[in-house]
Scaffold this active site. Structure first.
Site, mmCIF file in Angstrom:
data_model
loop_
_atom_site.group_PDB
_atom_site.id
_atom_site.type_symbol
_atom_site.label_atom_id
_atom_site.label_comp_id
_atom_site.label_asym_id
_atom_site.label_seq_id
_atom_site.Cartn_x
_atom_site.Cartn_y
_atom_site.Cartn_z
ATOM 1 N N GLU A 3 4.416 -0.314 1.225
ATOM 2 C CA GLU A 3 4.478 -0.593 -0.224
ATOM 3 C C GLU A 3 4.489 -2.092 -0.520
ATOM 4 O O GLU A 3 4.438 -2.499 -1.684
ATOM 5 C CB GLU A 3 5.730 0.010 -0.893
ATOM 6 C CG GLU A 3 5.870 1.494 -0.791
ATOM 7 C CD GLU A 3 7.173 2.006 -1.437
ATOM 8 O OE1 GLU A 3 7.929 1.212 -2.008
ATOM 9 O OE2 GLU A 3 7.411 3.230 -1.363
ATOM 10 N N GLU A 10 0.832 -1.218 0.000
ATOM 11 C CA GLU A 10 0.000 0.000 0.000
ATOM 12 C C GLU A 10 0.853 1.249 0.000
ATOM 13 O O GLU A 10 2.025 1.225 0.348
ATOM 14 C CB GLU A 10 -0.946 0.017 1.195
ATOM 15 C CG GLU A 10 -0.329 -0.324 2.527
ATOM 16 C CD GLU A 10 0.803 0.557 2.966
ATOM 17 O OE1 GLU A 10 0.627 1.804 2.898
ATOM 18 O OE2 GLU A 10 1.859 0.026 3.380
#
Lengths: 360, 360
Positions: free
Chosen positions: A327, A183
């Site tokens: 991420e 994310e």
């Protein structure tokens, strides 16, 4: 992506919630036995042995092929970022989406290193247009400010869950057998803290950390935002994970909930990354408790709330490298361990095949 | 391997001890700065950033090529094994050497997974002949029983150190930039315990663990063997690492001391594995203190003495996977982290190059 009416959304998500494929305890136990016959003292490969057995159980396959990895990096902006809860301005979300898609972000590099397929999805950034290579599923630019309003409607949450399910399907169609939740979203560690507090019962002070690196004032603002968000919740909302996701979640988190649910329905391991992806897993496990058995916790983040979330999931992470990036970066770093565990199971000789004497 | 007379041995080892190439603090610091310009919050990749900087410093190269890995698996038998200090019979050493060379052992599988070159060297097993693919450097079949006699002569220790140096040279000639210390030898966790106690000052009870899995009686026998071995040492021996190695070391450990020393002399990172390989590093660092800066600790073994040895080296391991196998297995599992760290340094975009706004 798909365009469904609200009734269809509800029934499709209901179907997804009922579709979990529980890992096979029998496969797991047989793999444990097979590992004990390998040329090493029993249990001497420690957590690698657990990992091989867990992965095989999820796959329902006593001798699984080496895993193929996918990563969904879901990104969105957060209304709560207007309360200055991050060390970075909100525009960084869109800039980083473009950077990830262009191959320059940490997750881009790490995914190349391990040969993982990456899907970058913009679930609600504030930018005008998305960069090449980004899957654009936006219906709104950023979520509501959870300290004073719902993050999104329940309908939007349902829609994004199904978007996530479709992304998992896409990776599985491409051969992926383990999917990481990644994310990006300025402000999303505040949202993760709110979800973790609501689901675990922990105090705001315990679940809020410095995220990207806020100072003491920023930390106080984060704590206040979480306290306000929790104060808005009725008991009924806390006990209804979909309502909770809509109320104090995030657009990218809704996508990741869908990824996890569909992966679990399709014998596909779900790799957690850091705090935000684990908060998505909390929501998914609140919806489908046995989905917990399909999760592999990759690392323990430096964010203090992450340990609370992992404990709630009874998950013991593989790595502790003091990461706090997100991420999907920590999940990518854990992928070689999963590959190694599966290869040990597939390729190591047994005491019998190698003619090695067994122990006393 | 080489055949030298005792005077030559002493002078060659002296030369090796003086040849350390200290890592570059300037390169390290420049790499830290370069990492701060990458598109991530400063320090958010945690130990991966430390690792990139440390590796670059060892290489004296601000932008090192992705590492190429080698592993020396040194094996030998131990006289102390006659005291039943292992859960396995001594014949397993030779059988496992053959298994490693044939590709069926854990280290064989893990080395294939990470693309590492493996050299298997028999430094003194008890078997009649060695398996195909094994480098045979034996002058004796097994070391003396350290509880009552020297493990080997000082001359034999010097010879084996130079054998190890030659093996490191061979891997470096093949392009390796990081070399792991692997080992196999029934009884060698007792020897590692003796070395660790002698060098760290810890009590025998603190450095002795269950190794391959001995029961309580076996544990008591290990503790007794270590106590007897330490009781034989004069102060002068404890303060002379070469004499100590000869007195209470092991033949494979002497080889690994040489591997570490030559690697440190040639800007090559030394990857520790578990307890035995770390005991070899203790001896090497006792000989050349700054060699410590060339070490990368891959994992924390379940053997309690390993933590004492790591602490003495001021080394913080990357992984904690409850391993207790040896062979270089934990080092192989850490190799992808080193590759990932270097790729982050080489390939990640900067805030400037990616057009991402910086933080407050």
């Amino acid at each position: 992506m798909s365009c469904r009416d609200p009734t269809d959304l509800t029934s499709e998500v209901s179907e997804l919630l009922g579709a979990l494929r529980r890992p096979s305890a029998m496969v797991r136990s047989r793999v444990e036995q097979a590992l004990d016959a390998k040329t090493k003292p029993p249990g001497s490969l420690g957590r690698l042995e657990e990992l091989a057995a867990r992965y095989a159980g999820i796959r329902h396959d006593e001798l699984p092929e080496p895993p193929r990895f996918g990563i969904v990096v879901a990104a969105a902006d957060h209304g709560v970022a207007r309360r200055s809860v991050s060390a970075y301005p909100a525009e960084v979300t869109s800039q980083m989406i473009a950077n990830i898609a262009a191959g320059g972000a940490a997750i881009s590099v790490l995914a190349r290193e391990v040969g993982a397929r990456v899907l970058v999805v913009d679930a609600g950034s504030g930018s005008g247009e998305v960069a090449p290579g980004v899957i654009d599923v936006r219906r709104r630019r950023g979520s509501g400010d959870i300290s004073r309003e719902p993050a999104m409607s329940v309908e939007e949450a349902l829609r994004l869950i199904l978007v996530g399910a479709d992304l998992a399907d896409r990776l599985i169609a491409d051969g992926c057998t383990a999917i990481a939740l990644g994310e990006m979203g300025i402000g999303n560690s505040t949202v993760a803290a709110a979800l973790t507090a609501a689901l675990s019962g922990a105090e705001p002070g315990a679940v809020v950390g410095r995220g990207t690196g806020v100072d003491d004032d920023g930390l106080a603002r984060k704590r206040e935002a979480v306290t306000l968000a929790l104060g808005r919740l009725e008991d009924a909302t806390i006990n209804d994970p979909l309502a909770l996701l809509a109320e104090i979640g995030g657009l990218e988190i809704a996508v990741l909930v869908g990824v996890a649910l569909r992966a679990g329905a399709r014998r596909t391991a779900v790799l957690l990354d850091g705090y935000i992806s684990t908060a998505a897993a909390l929501v998914a496990v609140a919806l489908v408790p046995d989905l917990r058995l399909c999760l592999i916790a990759s690392h323990r983040s430096r964010e203090p709330g992450h340990s609370i979330a992992l404990q709630w999931l009874q998950a013991d992470p593989l790595l502790d490298l003091q990461l706090r990036l997100g991420e999907g970066s920590g999940a990518a770093l854990a992928m070689p361990l999963i590959s190694a565990a599966v290869r040990i199971l597939r390729e190591m000789a047994t005491f019998e095949s190698a003619g090695v004497s067994t122990g006393s």
